[in-house]
Design a protein around this motif. Sequence first.
Motif, short mmCIF file in Angstrom:
data_model
loop_
_atom_site.label_atom_id
_atom_site.label_comp_id
_atom_site.label_asym_id
_atom_site.label_seq_id
_atom_site.Cartn_x
_atom_site.Cartn_y
_atom_site.Cartn_z
N ASN A 40 48.38 -3.90 37.32
CA ASN A 40 47.26 -3.03 36.98
C ASN A 40 46.09 -3.90 36.52
O ASN A 40 46.27 -4.81 35.72
CB ASN A 40 47.69 -2.08 35.85
N ILE A 56 43.74 -2.78 34.78
CA ILE A 56 43.24 -2.14 33.55
C ILE A 56 44.40 -2.06 32.58
O ILE A 56 45.20 -1.13 32.64
CB ILE A 56 42.74 -0.70 33.85
N LYS A 57 44.51 -3.05 31.71
CA LYS A 57 45.69 -3.12 30.86
C LYS A 57 45.35 -2.96 29.38
O LYS A 57 44.32 -3.45 28.93
CB LYS A 57 46.41 -4.45 31.09
N ARG A 58 46.24 -2.30 28.66
CA ARG A 58 46.10 -2.27 27.20
C ARG A 58 46.44 -3.66 26.69
O ARG A 58 47.45 -4.25 27.11
CB ARG A 58 47.09 -1.30 26.58
N ALA A 100 36.23 -9.43 31.48
CA ALA A 100 36.78 -8.93 30.21
C ALA A 100 38.31 -8.80 30.30
O ALA A 100 39.01 -8.94 29.30
CB ALA A 100 36.16 -7.58 29.85
N GLU A 101 38.82 -8.55 31.50
CA GLU A 101 40.27 -8.44 31.66
C GLU A 101 40.90 -9.84 31.55
O GLU A 101 41.97 -10.00 30.94
CB GLU A 101 40.61 -7.80 33.01
N LYS A 156 41.26 -10.72 27.97
CA LYS A 156 42.43 -10.07 27.34
C LYS A 156 43.70 -10.81 27.72
O LYS A 156 44.58 -11.04 26.87
CB LYS A 156 42.54 -8.60 27.81
N LYS A 167 37.58 2.04 42.91
CA LYS A 167 38.05 1.83 41.54
C LYS A 167 38.54 0.41 41.26
O LYS A 167 38.27 -0.13 40.20
CB LYS A 167 39.16 2.84 41.22
N ASP A 215 47.90 5.83 18.18
CA ASP A 215 48.47 4.79 19.04
C ASP A 215 48.46 5.16 20.52
O ASP A 215 48.89 4.37 21.36
CB ASP A 215 49.88 4.38 18.57
N ARG A 216 47.94 6.34 20.84
CA ARG A 216 47.77 6.71 22.24
C ARG A 216 46.75 7.85 22.30
O ARG A 216 46.43 8.44 21.26
CB ARG A 216 49.12 7.15 22.85
N GLU A 235 40.41 5.45 24.06
CA GLU A 235 39.95 4.08 23.86
C GLU A 235 39.42 3.51 25.18
O GLU A 235 39.93 3.83 26.25
CB GLU A 235 41.13 3.23 23.36
N LEU A 264 39.34 0.70 27.73
CA LEU A 264 40.21 -0.44 28.06
C LEU A 264 39.46 -1.56 28.76
O LEU A 264 39.85 -2.72 28.67
CB LEU A 264 41.37 0.02 28.97
N LEU A 265 38.40 -1.21 29.46
CA LEU A 265 37.69 -2.24 30.22
C LEU A 265 36.30 -1.74 30.59
O LEU A 265 36.13 -0.58 30.94
CB LEU A 265 38.47 -2.57 31.51
N VAL A 266 35.31 -2.62 30.47
CA VAL A 266 33.96 -2.37 30.99
C VAL A 266 33.65 -3.51 31.94
O VAL A 266 33.80 -4.68 31.57
CB VAL A 266 32.92 -2.32 29.86
N TYR A 319 36.56 2.00 32.05
CA TYR A 319 37.93 2.48 32.21
C TYR A 319 38.49 2.88 30.85
O TYR A 319 38.46 2.09 29.91
CB TYR A 319 38.81 1.38 32.81
N GLY A 337 40.20 6.44 34.85
CA GLY A 337 41.39 6.39 34.00
C GLY A 337 42.14 5.08 34.18
O GLY A 337 41.75 4.22 34.98
N PRO A 338 43.27 4.94 33.44
CA PRO A 338 43.97 3.66 33.38
C PRO A 338 45.02 3.46 34.46
O PRO A 338 45.59 2.38 34.55
CB PRO A 338 44.67 3.75 32.02
N SER A 375 35.43 -3.07 25.73
CA SER A 375 36.87 -2.92 25.64
C SER A 375 37.30 -2.88 24.17
O SER A 375 36.85 -3.68 23.36
CB SER A 375 37.52 -4.12 26.36
#
Lengths: 398, 398
Positions: A114, A116-118, A139-140, A143, A171, B38-39, B289, B291-293, B306, B343-344, B366
Amino acid sequence: MEMTMNAYVTGLARSRPLAPIETVESRLRGFIDGRIFDRPTLVLDCDAVVAKYHALAHGLGQGTLIHYAMKANPAPEILRALAAEGCGFDAASRGEIELALAAGATAARISFGNTIKRPSDIAFAHAHGIDLFAADAEAELDKIAAHAPGARVFLRVLVGATGADWPLSRKFGCAPDTALRLMDRAAFLGLRPVGLSFHVGSQTRDPGMWSDTLDQMAEIWHAGRARGHDLNLINIGGGFPAFYGDPILEAETYAGRVGALVRARFGDATVMAEPGRGLVAEAGMIVAEVLLVSRKSEDDLCRWVYLDIGKFSGLAETMEEAIRYQFVTPHDGGETGPCIMAGPSCDSADVLYEQRPVHLPMALQSGDRILIKATGAYTTTYSSVGFNGFPPLDLIVI
Amino acid sequence: MEMTMNAYVTGLARSRPLAPIETVESRLRGFIDGRIFDRPTLVLDCDAVVAKYHALAHGLGQGTLIHYAMKANPAPEILRALAAEGCGFDAASRGEIELALAAGATAARISFGNTIKRPSDIAFAHAHGIDLFAADAEAELDKIAAHAPGARVFLRVLVGATGADWPLSRKFGCAPDTALRLMDRAAFLGLRPVGLSFHVGSQTRDPGMWSDTLDQMAEIWHAGRARGHDLNLINIGGGFPAFYGDPILEAETYAGRVGALVRARFGDATVMAEPGRGLVAEAGMIVAEVLLVSRKSEDDLCRWVYLDIGKFSGLAETMEEAIRYQFVTPHDGGETGPCIMAGPSCDSADVLYEQRPVHLPMALQSGDRILIKATGAYTTTYSSVGFNGFPPLDLIVI
């Protein structure tokens, strides 16, 4: 690392004959017929998935890493069977990594694909030894460098329109020039830029459609190597088609043609593929029931057929009528007529096929069982938690 | 039966002042700010739902039966609070009937408003004393007569296009001539045809848009009475709008205008309404939250933003970008620029807004928290069971 990779390349020696689709269907029918199901249920044939895995692996050729895109169907029985055969896994989240590990996959066989990761998911993967991550943005990379220092990364590239039945949105992926910049950035951050990935789009039925995309990828690949990056992994994603009524090539033949196109451009690089639908779709059949057959008025040309399963309980892929599922009814062979099909919920968007009605037997009526073919992919996982009080699609793996 | 009905008409004496939307927002913010989630989580203000119920009830006028369309959000806390205030429930399945009963609703306050019912669900409802069913087809009447003999039924009519933001499909309802035929058929089967229902479409922001539909319904109503059917229930469905950025009338004012249009045509008939979105949407706010710009290339005009929530984990109503949710970020007030939002998940369809980009602060990055307003309806229940390993939307009722 190459040794680790090669330790789990597809075991061609163990290749078995692929079960013809008719055989899979008759096995599923054999299980379903005469059984009572108290709610819509997907019946999935595990052997058919394993056979398809070997067919794709054999077709793509020696050295290909197959990482199952488990989002298509993460049933633990399927994951265990694939892991036992040497298949790897493409995970998108901590949840999927946990499923792959629980199925017996080692960290070396799991990629975190993915883009797009937490951050906490990256750290979780790193702590469990997962070493291969996707990225398409600076930015990924930041991370990944922070939470998985020194990891291998592949850069996802955004490719132009292809001939897929469903081209992907924009996407995922970055422009080619950005991909080159990101390789430099990854190296600067102490990461190891090892390759590229792309996706031709879902249901790409003509293998020739891969050529243009592969040409674009090869150009970036050579530019990256010229910049001094030791690229050795080309991840070709998914796109392997399943049979929904329109003709497709037999899986091994299809994979063979794609494999040849890839090797002609990338030589001895390690090839990775991420089939999802292509492995599981044809292995599954949904058992459902007709709840109502009606006409809006006496002179209505189309009947409305309402099932006990709909967009929110397993058939989300009928969205925009993209997939034309095929149906089996107790009255097949009799006279048919056009039907608009819909799900059971009180949601007006829960219509399956309306633009292009489906021809079903005139004798079809409330209470009839209806089977829906090639529904092994993107059905159980797309189910809602229970919209309108209808439970998610049930699953039985045989 | 009328006595039973009147026993739970809206308790106007208990009407409380409606909390202004700013108050609801500040209450939600007061709960959210400083807390760690947390989510992705929906925070829902129960008092705001109850206040909206009273506003609609008061506006629609004495004697209106409000049956909450619980599919919009079946949180037990909300159902219990509404049941305690005298609100009824529109259920679509055995699952929803069980939820309504568990919340303390009596059978007299529950209608089975789905026109597509499992026979076993009809029997379940009947066994629990539920006596009011919807139908739009002969085969459905047959099922009701078989499993809930003697029950009251209302016939759902398919009305022409209205001015709703999202007109409904043709999925529900029958043509006017069929409705009359079905009244006769219901009576023949020993059922009691007591009324009609319709739905103007979701988010009908102009109350004047109800007039044409109500005229059509009145015509069928009078034709039915002329045939000897003792019609006494007009079910006006939902369609009460929520605020997503485009101006709407205050709830009580809107309901007052609709109520006047209904009573001008149906006199002293019992009026039933089935608001869903109109009761709960504005009472909820999602905490998510970034996750990524990123940008696809250096000269990209739009950023991609994202989130950790997407189409499969709560924001399904962004489909076709129908709903334009409003966002709150830590950088509001600063310079903004256009963003495509997604979305993620590893699904290319998981894009929220692309056709019409959303303007968000340039400083967004992010890790930032992002709040999504007016998300109390059709978010938790549309969530998938866990597509791609992302858990369904969490819920906290305050």
